[in-house]
Write a protein that holds these residues in place. Structure first.
Motif, mmCIF file in Angstrom:
data_model
loop_
_atom_site.group_PDB
_atom_site.id
_atom_site.type_symbol
_atom_site.label_atom_id
_atom_site.label_comp_id
_atom_site.label_asym_id
_atom_site.label_seq_id
_atom_site.Cartn_x
_atom_site.Cartn_y
_atom_site.Cartn_z
ATOM 1 N N UNK A 19 0.786 11.983 0.824
ATOM 2 C CA UNK A 19 0.950 12.164 -0.622
ATOM 3 C C UNK A 19 0.217 11.049 -1.377
ATOM 4 N N UNK A 20 0.300 9.819 -0.856
ATOM 5 C CA UNK A 20 -0.416 8.690 -1.467
ATOM 6 C C UNK A 20 -1.921 8.959 -1.439
ATOM 7 N N UNK A 21 -2.414 9.448 -0.302
ATOM 8 C CA UNK A 21 -3.839 9.729 -0.149
ATOM 9 C C UNK A 21 -4.267 10.819 -1.126
ATOM 10 N N UNK A 26 -7.457 12.309 -5.710
ATOM 11 C CA UNK A 26 -7.541 13.174 -6.892
ATOM 12 C C UNK A 26 -7.970 12.394 -8.136
ATOM 13 N N UNK A 27 -7.876 11.065 -8.089
ATOM 14 C CA UNK A 27 -8.234 10.230 -9.236
ATOM 15 C C UNK A 27 -9.185 9.128 -8.756
ATOM 16 N N UNK A 32 -10.678 3.761 -6.667
ATOM 17 C CA UNK A 32 -11.590 2.610 -6.680
ATOM 18 C C UNK A 32 -10.832 1.323 -7.005
ATOM 19 N N UNK A 33 -9.916 1.388 -7.964
ATOM 20 C CA UNK A 33 -9.114 0.211 -8.318
ATOM 21 C C UNK A 33 -8.240 -0.214 -7.145
ATOM 22 N N UNK A 34 -7.592 0.750 -6.494
ATOM 23 C CA UNK A 34 -6.760 0.464 -5.325
ATOM 24 C C UNK A 34 -7.604 -0.221 -4.249
ATOM 25 N N UNK A 35 -8.768 0.363 -3.950
ATOM 26 C CA UNK A 35 -9.650 -0.184 -2.918
ATOM 27 C C UNK A 35 -10.089 -1.601 -3.262
ATOM 28 N N UNK A 36 -10.367 -1.861 -4.533
ATOM 29 C CA UNK A 36 -10.817 -3.204 -4.917
ATOM 30 C C UNK A 36 -9.732 -4.249 -4.685
ATOM 31 N N UNK A 37 -8.483 -3.897 -4.935
ATOM 32 C CA UNK A 37 -7.377 -4.832 -4.690
ATOM 33 C C UNK A 37 -7.277 -5.151 -3.197
ATOM 34 N N UNK A 38 -7.430 -4.134 -2.360
ATOM 35 C CA UNK A 38 -7.279 -4.322 -0.913
ATOM 36 C C UNK A 38 -8.558 -4.833 -0.254
ATOM 37 N N UNK A 39 -9.651 -4.906 -1.000
ATOM 38 C CA UNK A 39 -10.896 -5.424 -0.456
ATOM 39 C C UNK A 39 -11.579 -4.472 0.509
ATOM 40 N N UNK A 67 -0.684 -2.980 -11.133
ATOM 41 C CA UNK A 67 -0.629 -1.772 -11.935
ATOM 42 C C UNK A 67 -2.051 -1.310 -12.197
ATOM 43 N N UNK A 68 -2.212 -0.443 -13.174
ATOM 44 C CA UNK A 68 -3.513 0.123 -13.488
ATOM 45 C C UNK A 68 -3.575 0.318 -14.990
ATOM 46 N N UNK A 69 -4.590 -0.274 -15.622
ATOM 47 C CA UNK A 69 -4.715 -0.156 -17.075
ATOM 48 C C UNK A 69 -6.198 -0.186 -17.454
ATOM 49 N N UNK A 70 -6.573 0.731 -18.322
ATOM 50 C CA UNK A 70 -7.953 0.793 -18.821
ATOM 51 C C UNK A 70 -8.982 0.824 -17.683
ATOM 52 N N UNK A 71 -8.668 1.570 -16.632
ATOM 53 C CA UNK A 71 -9.618 1.752 -15.548
ATOM 54 C C UNK A 71 -9.710 0.615 -14.552
#
Length: 182
Positions: A19-21, A26-27, A32-39, A67-71
């Motif tokens: 479900x997370x995947x 889907x977004x 991309x934001x998630x991936x950037x945090x995890x490197x 969190x996630x804000x403004x991309x």
């Protein structure tokens, strides 16, 4: 890697990784934001999530939440309540909060006295908050406590609970307090 640091219900995943995947793929901006945090690269997110192990925190645990804000990802220091479902990496470090999919990183030391914000919960004591340090070695098997029935079990790294096995209580480990979410 400490036995009893994490718990859960034997043979039950505390997190729906697929479900997370689905939500992240889907977004693309959030992925991309998630991936950037995890490197990691955005395309590596599904494999990364599948490599993590679903567990429940047995103690209130300090982390850097996102969190996630403004991309873009935002970061803040947080204490996750005992009983919170998270995904941990191969060194035992919490990496994802299951309820919302937020990426997690180790806590960042703060200068001065932190000012609490938000609501606390019954039983919260700042003096009881733990910080998880990465294991020196890769954790292949997590020894976990099941507060619902008072048993101990082992969970293979990356497994969602299908292959959990009952195990003897580890020596010299004090049984964790009952989870507030059970």
């Amino acid at each position: 890697s400490a036995p009893g640091l994490y718990g859960g219900t034997r043979n039950v995943a505390t997190c729906d990784v697929e479900k997370q995947i689905t939500a992240l793929t889907a977004d693309p901006a959030k992925n991309k934001a998630f991936a950037s945090v995890q490197g990691i690269a955005p395309a590596a997110v599904p494999g990364y999530l599948r490599s993590l192990t679903p567990v429940q925190l047995q103690m209130d645990t300090r982390v850097t939440n996102h969190g996630y804000k403004n991309g873009a990802p935002t970061s803040y220091q947080a204490v996750l309540q005992a009983g919170t479902a998270v995904l941990v990496d191969n060194r035992g470090v919490p990496r994802v909060r299951c309820a919302c999919g937020n990426p997690l990183l180790p806590m960042v030391p703060q200068q001065g006295t932190p000012k609490p914000t938000g609501d606390s919960w019954p039983g919260f004591r700042q003096s009881n908050v733990v910080v998880v340090l990465p294991s020196v070695t890769v954790v292949n098997v997590f020894i976990m406590y099941d507060p619902r029935n008072g048993d101990w079990f082992s969970r293979q790294r990356g497994d969602e609970g299908a292959d959990d096995e009952k195990t003897e209580p580890p020596p010299n480990v004090i049984k964790p307090p009952p989870s507030p979410n059970t």
